[in-house]
Design an enzyme around this catalytic site. Sequence first.
Site, mmCIF file in Angstrom:
data_model
loop_
_atom_site.group_PDB
_atom_site.id
_atom_site.type_symbol
_atom_site.label_atom_id
_atom_site.label_comp_id
_atom_site.label_asym_id
_atom_site.label_seq_id
_atom_site.Cartn_x
_atom_site.Cartn_y
_atom_site.Cartn_z
ATOM 1 N N THR A 1 -56.253 -25.961 3.234
ATOM 2 C CA THR A 1 -55.313 -26.495 2.236
ATOM 3 C C THR A 1 -54.027 -27.037 2.846
ATOM 4 O O THR A 1 -53.179 -27.561 2.119
ATOM 5 C CB THR A 1 -54.898 -25.386 1.243
ATOM 6 O OG1 THR A 1 -54.270 -24.342 1.999
ATOM 7 C CG2 THR A 1 -56.097 -24.836 0.487
ATOM 8 N N LYS A 2 -53.860 -26.923 4.141
ATOM 9 C CA LYS A 2 -52.560 -27.250 4.732
ATOM 10 C C LYS A 2 -52.367 -28.749 4.975
ATOM 11 O O LYS A 2 -53.300 -29.527 4.868
ATOM 12 C CB LYS A 2 -52.368 -26.451 6.032
ATOM 13 C CG LYS A 2 -52.445 -24.936 5.834
ATOM 14 C CD LYS A 2 -51.382 -24.424 4.862
ATOM 15 C CE LYS A 2 -51.686 -23.056 4.295
ATOM 16 N NZ LYS A 2 -51.368 -21.944 5.136
ATOM 17 N N ASN A 3 -51.136 -29.118 5.334
ATOM 18 C CA ASN A 3 -50.802 -30.541 5.465
ATOM 19 C C ASN A 3 -51.629 -31.232 6.542
ATOM 20 O O ASN A 3 -51.860 -32.438 6.485
ATOM 21 C CB ASN A 3 -49.313 -30.703 5.790
ATOM 22 C CG ASN A 3 -48.431 -30.392 4.587
ATOM 23 O OD1 ASN A 3 -48.917 -29.905 3.578
ATOM 24 N ND2 ASN A 3 -47.155 -30.678 4.704
#
Length: 249
Positions: free
Chosen positions: A39-41
């Site tokens: 889910t991270k950038n």
Amino acid sequence: MVIEDAAHALPAKYKGRMIGSMASTSQVPLFTCFSFYATKNLTTGEGGMLTGPPELVEDARIWSLHGMSRDAWKRYGSEGSWYYEVVRPGFKYNMMDIQAAIGLHQLRKLPEFHARRREIVQKYNSAFSSFRQFQIPIEKKNVEHAWHIYVLRLNAEFIGISRNQFIDELRARDIASSVHFIPLHLQPYYRDKYRYQRRDFPVAYREYNRMLSLPLFAGMSDQDVDDVVEAVVAIADQYAIGARAARSA
Ligand SMILES: *Cc1c(COP(=O)(O)O)cnc(C)c1O
């Protein structure tokens, strides 16, 4: 030693410098941890990145792969040899080459991802800033925000539903949202082990009860953003306390 959790801070800057690049100017040994979870950038599916003083990062590298003094790439690469030494009882915490390959491509796209996130945040902010029902996120002076999540906070004096009801209302309009995060002292393990009461951390508890995270990812279309705005505004209008208080502008 200071170990920074920068899981939300890629590619954030403070006073013009990238988060994770400050080890050389720090008075104490400084490690910065990034997450490349799905889910991270920037993602490699699972995994992450550690930055810090080069000799300590090299140490961590040895711990992360069986406590070996050379990694397999060097052993089998053209300039490498078959020899290695186990210098510590290490772990198997290394990133796979497949993940690294994904990460290199993600890294190239990161500026574009970040620009899109910032654009979406600006759309949200301009749509919601005039509502007394909401407190919108801000970017502090000297900070360039990574905009990993967009946290909207409800002002209970001006909106007649709870955070949980707000999330349900969004879901009824096909908009998914979430809460970042549930405070640790409310989690059963910590709550029971340390006998915490809800209000032992009054600020965390208060903010937890009024916050939600709206959809925010680089792949959102303008239509997606408009759909979120439309739903949030509809709920804000429907449950506004005091017709004239609905908008501050
Ligand atoms: C995602 C996240 C972590 C955990 O990262 P992992 O790569 O799953 O270990 C830690 N802290 C924060 C704030 C996070 O968002």
